[in-house]
Scaffold this motif. Sequence first.
Motif, mmCIF file in Angstrom:
data_model
loop_
_atom_site.group_PDB
_atom_site.id
_atom_site.type_symbol
_atom_site.label_atom_id
_atom_site.label_comp_id
_atom_site.label_asym_id
_atom_site.label_seq_id
_atom_site.Cartn_x
_atom_site.Cartn_y
_atom_site.Cartn_z
ATOM 1 N N ILE A 6 0.851 -1.201 0.000
ATOM 2 C CA ILE A 6 0.000 0.000 0.000
ATOM 3 C C ILE A 6 0.883 1.245 0.000
ATOM 4 C CG2 ILE A 6 -1.875 1.208 1.177
ATOM 5 C CD1 ILE A 6 -2.577 -1.608 0.116
ATOM 6 N N LYS A 7 1.855 1.287 0.894
ATOM 7 C CA LYS A 7 2.871 2.345 0.927
ATOM 8 C C LYS A 7 4.229 1.656 1.021
ATOM 9 C CE LYS A 7 -0.035 5.834 3.204
ATOM 10 N NZ LYS A 7 -0.168 6.733 4.393
ATOM 11 N N PRO A 8 5.244 2.137 0.298
ATOM 12 C CA PRO A 8 6.512 1.408 0.249
ATOM 13 C C PRO A 8 7.467 1.673 1.394
ATOM 14 C CG PRO A 8 6.591 3.276 -1.232
ATOM 15 C CD PRO A 8 5.201 3.256 -0.657
ATOM 16 N N GLY A 9 7.226 2.722 2.187
ATOM 17 C CA GLY A 9 8.216 3.098 3.185
ATOM 18 C C GLY A 9 9.355 3.871 2.549
ATOM 19 N N LEU A 10 10.325 4.238 3.352
ATOM 20 C CA LEU A 10 11.429 5.049 2.853
ATOM 21 C C LEU A 10 12.287 4.281 1.852
ATOM 22 C CD1 LEU A 10 12.927 7.760 3.051
ATOM 23 C CD2 LEU A 10 14.297 6.768 4.895
ATOM 24 N N LEU A 11 12.685 3.060 2.204
ATOM 25 C CA LEU A 11 13.469 2.211 1.305
ATOM 26 C C LEU A 11 13.296 0.765 1.758
ATOM 27 C CD1 LEU A 11 15.512 1.880 -1.017
ATOM 28 C CD2 LEU A 11 17.333 2.109 0.670
ATOM 29 N N SER A 12 12.497 0.021 1.008
ATOM 30 C CA SER A 12 12.228 -1.375 1.337
ATOM 31 C C SER A 12 12.575 -2.229 0.129
ATOM 32 C CB SER A 12 10.747 -1.579 1.698
ATOM 33 O OG SER A 12 10.353 -0.696 2.737
ATOM 34 N N SER A 13 13.324 -3.315 0.340
ATOM 35 C CA SER A 13 13.748 -4.161 -0.773
ATOM 36 C C SER A 13 13.928 -5.593 -0.301
ATOM 37 C CB SER A 13 15.049 -3.642 -1.394
ATOM 38 O OG SER A 13 16.107 -3.671 -0.449
ATOM 39 N N LEU A 14 13.753 -6.541 -1.224
ATOM 40 C CA LEU A 14 13.990 -7.942 -0.918
ATOM 41 C C LEU A 14 15.491 -8.215 -0.916
ATOM 42 C CD1 LEU A 14 11.245 -9.803 -2.979
ATOM 43 C CD2 LEU A 14 11.316 -9.405 -0.513
ATOM 44 N N GLN A 15 15.951 -8.953 0.107
ATOM 45 C CA GLN A 15 17.375 -9.253 0.235
ATOM 46 C C GLN A 15 17.569 -10.652 0.798
ATOM 47 O OE1 GLN A 15 19.577 -7.210 -0.984
ATOM 48 N NE2 GLN A 15 18.374 -5.327 -1.155
ATOM 49 N N ASP A 16 18.637 -11.293 0.348
ATOM 50 C CA ASP A 16 19.087 -12.536 0.973
ATOM 51 C C ASP A 16 20.598 -12.441 1.185
ATOM 52 O OD1 ASP A 16 20.155 -13.003 -1.560
ATOM 53 O OD2 ASP A 16 18.731 -14.577 -2.082
ATOM 54 N N ALA A 17 21.317 -13.541 1.128
ATOM 55 C CA ALA A 17 22.761 -13.503 1.412
ATOM 56 C C ALA A 17 23.576 -12.825 0.323
ATOM 57 C CB ALA A 17 23.286 -14.921 1.635
ATOM 58 N N GLY A 18 22.981 -12.578 -0.845
ATOM 59 C CA GLY A 18 23.674 -11.848 -1.893
ATOM 60 C C GLY A 18 24.341 -12.746 -2.923
ATOM 61 N N ARG A 19 24.980 -12.101 -3.896
ATOM 62 C CA ARG A 19 25.619 -12.803 -5.022
ATOM 63 C C ARG A 19 27.133 -12.857 -4.786
ATOM 64 N NH1 ARG A 19 21.746 -9.454 -6.593
ATOM 65 N NH2 ARG A 19 19.936 -10.470 -7.555
ATOM 66 N N ARG A 20 27.576 -13.862 -4.146
ATOM 67 C CA ARG A 20 28.996 -13.973 -3.822
ATOM 68 C C ARG A 20 29.725 -14.752 -4.911
ATOM 69 N NH1 ARG A 20 29.621 -13.334 2.402
ATOM 70 N NH2 ARG A 20 27.587 -12.446 2.915
ATOM 71 N N GLY A 21 31.002 -14.425 -5.095
ATOM 72 C CA GLY A 21 31.811 -15.154 -6.044
ATOM 73 C C GLY A 21 31.742 -14.658 -7.469
ATOM 74 N N LEU A 22 31.145 -13.483 -7.697
ATOM 75 C CA LEU A 22 31.009 -12.956 -9.059
ATOM 76 C C LEU A 22 31.807 -11.673 -9.266
ATOM 77 C CD1 LEU A 22 27.167 -13.535 -9.562
ATOM 78 C CD2 LEU A 22 29.053 -14.973 -10.347
ATOM 79 N N ARG A 129 18.129 -13.820 -4.656
ATOM 80 C CA ARG A 129 16.898 -13.019 -4.679
ATOM 81 C C ARG A 129 17.140 -11.612 -4.136
ATOM 82 N NH1 ARG A 129 14.927 -18.282 -3.468
ATOM 83 N NH2 ARG A 129 13.258 -18.934 -4.904
ATOM 84 N N SER A 130 18.392 -11.221 -4.024
ATOM 85 C CA SER A 130 18.708 -9.894 -3.497
ATOM 86 C C SER A 130 18.469 -8.814 -4.548
ATOM 87 C CB SER A 130 20.166 -9.822 -3.038
ATOM 88 O OG SER A 130 20.320 -10.451 -1.792
ATOM 89 N N THR A 131 18.077 -7.643 -4.048
ATOM 90 C CA THR A 131 17.916 -6.461 -4.886
ATOM 91 C C THR A 131 19.195 -5.643 -4.823
ATOM 92 O OG1 THR A 131 15.562 -6.405 -4.332
ATOM 93 C CG2 THR A 131 16.500 -4.426 -5.331
ATOM 94 N N ASP A 132 19.864 -5.491 -5.960
ATOM 95 C CA ASP A 132 21.042 -4.632 -6.061
ATOM 96 C C ASP A 132 20.572 -3.299 -6.630
ATOM 97 O OD1 ASP A 132 23.428 -3.294 -6.792
ATOM 98 O OD2 ASP A 132 24.480 -5.208 -7.034
ATOM 99 N N LEU A 133 20.366 -2.325 -5.748
ATOM 100 C CA LEU A 133 19.810 -1.039 -6.161
ATOM 101 C C LEU A 133 20.766 -0.263 -7.048
ATOM 102 C CD1 LEU A 133 18.320 -0.019 -2.695
ATOM 103 C CD2 LEU A 133 17.061 -0.911 -4.657
ATOM 104 N N HIS A 134 22.057 -0.489 -6.867
ATOM 105 C CA HIS A 134 23.053 0.239 -7.652
ATOM 106 C C HIS A 134 23.150 -0.310 -9.075
ATOM 107 C CE1 HIS A 134 26.657 2.651 -8.339
ATOM 108 N NE2 HIS A 134 27.244 1.569 -8.822
ATOM 109 N N ARG A 143 14.862 -2.605 -8.224
ATOM 110 C CA ARG A 143 14.459 -1.350 -7.578
ATOM 111 C C ARG A 143 13.832 -1.649 -6.223
ATOM 112 N NH1 ARG A 143 9.053 -1.363 -7.570
ATOM 113 N NH2 ARG A 143 7.879 -2.099 -9.393
ATOM 114 N N ALA A 144 13.668 -0.598 -5.436
ATOM 115 C CA ALA A 144 12.971 -0.711 -4.160
ATOM 116 C C ALA A 144 11.472 -0.882 -4.395
ATOM 117 C CB ALA A 144 13.245 0.523 -3.313
ATOM 118 N N LEU A 145 10.760 -1.299 -3.360
ATOM 119 C CA LEU A 145 9.315 -1.467 -3.473
ATOM 120 C C LEU A 145 8.636 -0.151 -3.793
ATOM 121 C CD1 LEU A 145 8.248 -3.868 -0.592
ATOM 122 C CD2 LEU A 145 8.967 -4.423 -2.917
ATOM 123 N N GLN A 146 7.525 -0.265 -4.525
ATOM 124 C CA GLN A 146 6.672 0.872 -4.828
ATOM 125 C C GLN A 146 5.235 0.505 -4.487
ATOM 126 O OE1 GLN A 146 7.187 1.902 -8.950
ATOM 127 N NE2 GLN A 146 9.332 2.538 -8.695
#
Length: 327
Positions: A6-22, A129-134, A143-146
């Motif tokens: 309904i509202k995204p908040g200031l900065l909300s994103s899906l994240q897990d352990a990330g993309r290691r080894g790349l 499943r991590s969101t890399d905003l950069h 992107r972050a949630l909208q």
Amino acid sequence: MSIEVIKPGLLSSLQDAGRRGLASLGLGRAGVMDEPAWRLANALVGNRADEAALEITLAGPTLRFAGDAVIALTGGIIEARADGQPLPPWTTCFLPAGTLLRLGGMRHGCRSYLAVRGGFDAAPVLGSRSTDLHAHIGPFDGRALQAGDTLTIGGHDAAPWFASARGAQALRWGLDPQPWHDYAHAPLGLLRGRHYDALDGASKRALTAQRFVVSKDSNRTGSRLDGQPLRLDHPLELVSEATLPGTLQLPPSGQPILLLTEAPVTGGYPRIGQLAAVDLPRLAQRRPGDTVCFRDMTMDDALQRLRARNDALQTLIQRIAQRLESA
């Protein structure tokens, strides 16, 4: 089951352990900023350790749950209300279908984690499943949630802990956030970097003697630290070299930048230090205006602290699983 934003908040994103080894491909790891908080949130809802969670920065979203859900909130202490009813953090909560969950501001810390039993069913990108905003990689095209987004929850067994629940409820027990949340803003361990010796004498002393302040320009890429400018004893001619989360760089302004989870894989600024990995989650919870100070640390000390933290975390996760099984 799905969740409507309904509202995204200031900065909300899906994240897990990330993309290691790349890194050799020029791709940073991204992922959660506070790994212990993320792992404990998943443990509290009975998820696998690697399920993605929603990382929330400073002010949270408003979410509507289409079906029954079991959730947990860890990390920064955030105001949470389910249909107007307060929800406690750091425990397991049940939300009936149709619940409107409002997550407000954080009383302490900078980042909270919302885990849902079953995990978020987002398609992995390059193994995460991590969101890399950069880099704009991951769920929702990086992107972050909208407002209007829909989050899908994966399939899971029913939670027996709330078999007769009709309204929002929480278990009668929870976790103490004190061991995992740095309320005192204690000094962070810093190993000397390759270019530490290029600092002048006053700057070497100031690096561990002064209190820096986290700048409002900080983000998931790095924390900019305002304070007495640090200077090099002599100019350096540098080519870009490898960097990673925790690298402390010194740009020409003299105000250091401590790289975080979306750190680039290379950088051309002098690398004057490397934050001990065990203290990265503590830095991630420092908000703009909070102070940061460093203390010298050896590699042996850093590794010993990291092992001790990981052992304590694993023991707690096992105890949570046992407690849930007996509930």
